[in-house]
Enzyme design. Structure first.
Site, PDB file in Angstrom:
ATOM      1  N   ARG A  84       9.189  -8.765  -7.128  1.00  0.00           N
ATOM      2  CA  ARG A  84       8.921  -8.717  -5.704  1.00  0.00           C
ATOM      3  C   ARG A  84       9.606  -9.882  -5.014  1.00  0.00           C
ATOM      4  NH1 ARG A  84       3.693  -8.925  -1.969  1.00  0.00           N
ATOM      5  NH2 ARG A  84       4.911  -9.273  -0.094  1.00  0.00           N
ATOM      6  N   ARG A  93       9.830  -4.245   0.072  1.00  0.00           N
ATOM      7  CA  ARG A  93       9.357  -4.862  -1.169  1.00  0.00           C
ATOM      8  C   ARG A  93       9.284  -3.830  -2.304  1.00  0.00           C
ATOM      9  NH1 ARG A  93       4.836  -6.582   1.495  1.00  0.00           N
ATOM     10  NH2 ARG A  93       6.301  -7.572   2.900  1.00  0.00           N
ATOM     11  N   ASP A  96       3.942  -4.171  -3.810  1.00  0.00           N
ATOM     12  CA  ASP A  96       2.965  -4.896  -3.010  1.00  0.00           C
ATOM     13  C   ASP A  96       1.584  -4.499  -3.509  1.00  0.00           C
ATOM     14  OD1 ASP A  96       2.278  -6.543  -0.932  1.00  0.00           O
ATOM     15  OD2 ASP A  96       2.542  -5.038   0.629  1.00  0.00           O
ATOM     16  N   ASP A  98      -2.321  -5.242  -2.595  1.00  0.00           N
ATOM     17  CA  ASP A  98      -3.239  -5.877  -1.639  1.00  0.00           C
ATOM     18  C   ASP A  98      -4.674  -5.696  -2.101  1.00  0.00           C
ATOM     19  OD1 ASP A  98      -1.263  -6.703   0.109  1.00  0.00           O
ATOM     20  OD2 ASP A  98      -1.377  -4.896   1.340  1.00  0.00           O
TER      21      ASP A  98
END
Ligand code: ROI
Length: 170
Positions: A84, A93, A96, A98
């Site tokens: 990344r 990206r 990712d 989260d």
């Protein structure tokens, strides 16, 4: 008792589906972690700068013994292992990850905010989340995520296009 955490996955560079699958496998392989649910894959237009490829997004649920701070650090490590690049804010990206929710916990520190502060504005998060956890409520608003999703003007922008292969060790 481990608490259930929900994690958003996203990729818009290279082998997007491969990055999501690798991210999911790495999350499922964290110590003591049980993969409880995985959403479909959604293809979504970029939020933020429009001059970048469309994203693939998904959400998974894990029963995690790590605690939210250690889990966040583990997610960052997985992101870095998948090349990344964090150079461009809101730019493209490869992977990712989260941390969206950790049980019902509410945390507001410099390094970690829970629930994820932008999740209610993002159909690419709420659509897959509501698919795997239709009864879940937002810990701060106390309203079902399905209601937050219904309020988004672009709630139809996230389109399910397939599923992720479940990792062997799940
Ligand atoms: N847009 C979409 N559609 N999906 C994402 O995962 C995503 N992630 C981001 C930004 C750049 C905000 N836009 C996104 O970080």
């Amino acid at each position: 008792m481990p608490e259930r955490a929900h994690i958003g996955l996203g990729s818009n560079l290279g082998d997007r589906r491969g990055y999501l699958a690798a991210g999911l496998a790495a999350v499922a392989a964290l110590p003591g972690t049980h993969l409880a649910a995985v959403s479909s894959i959604y293809e979504t237009p970029p939020l933020g700068p429009a001059d970048q490829p469309d994203y693939l997004n998904a959400v998974c649920a894990i029963d995690a013994p790590l605690g939210p701070v250690a889990l966040l650090a583990a997610l960052h490590k997985i992101e870095n292992q998948h090349r990344r690049q964090r150079h461009i804010r809101w730019g493209p990206r490869t992977l990712d990850l989260d941390l969206l929710l950790y049980g019902e916990r509410v945390i507001d520190s410099a390094d970690l905010q829970l629930p994820h502060p932008h999740m209610n504005d993002r159909s690419f998060v709420l659509a897959p989340l509501c698919e795997i956890a239709p009864d879940l409520h937002h810990p701060l608003t106390a309203r079902p995520f399905t209601a937050h999703l219904a309020e988004l003007t672009h709630s139809d922008a996230a389109r399910a296009i397939g599923s992720l292969a479940l990792p062997e060790n799940a």
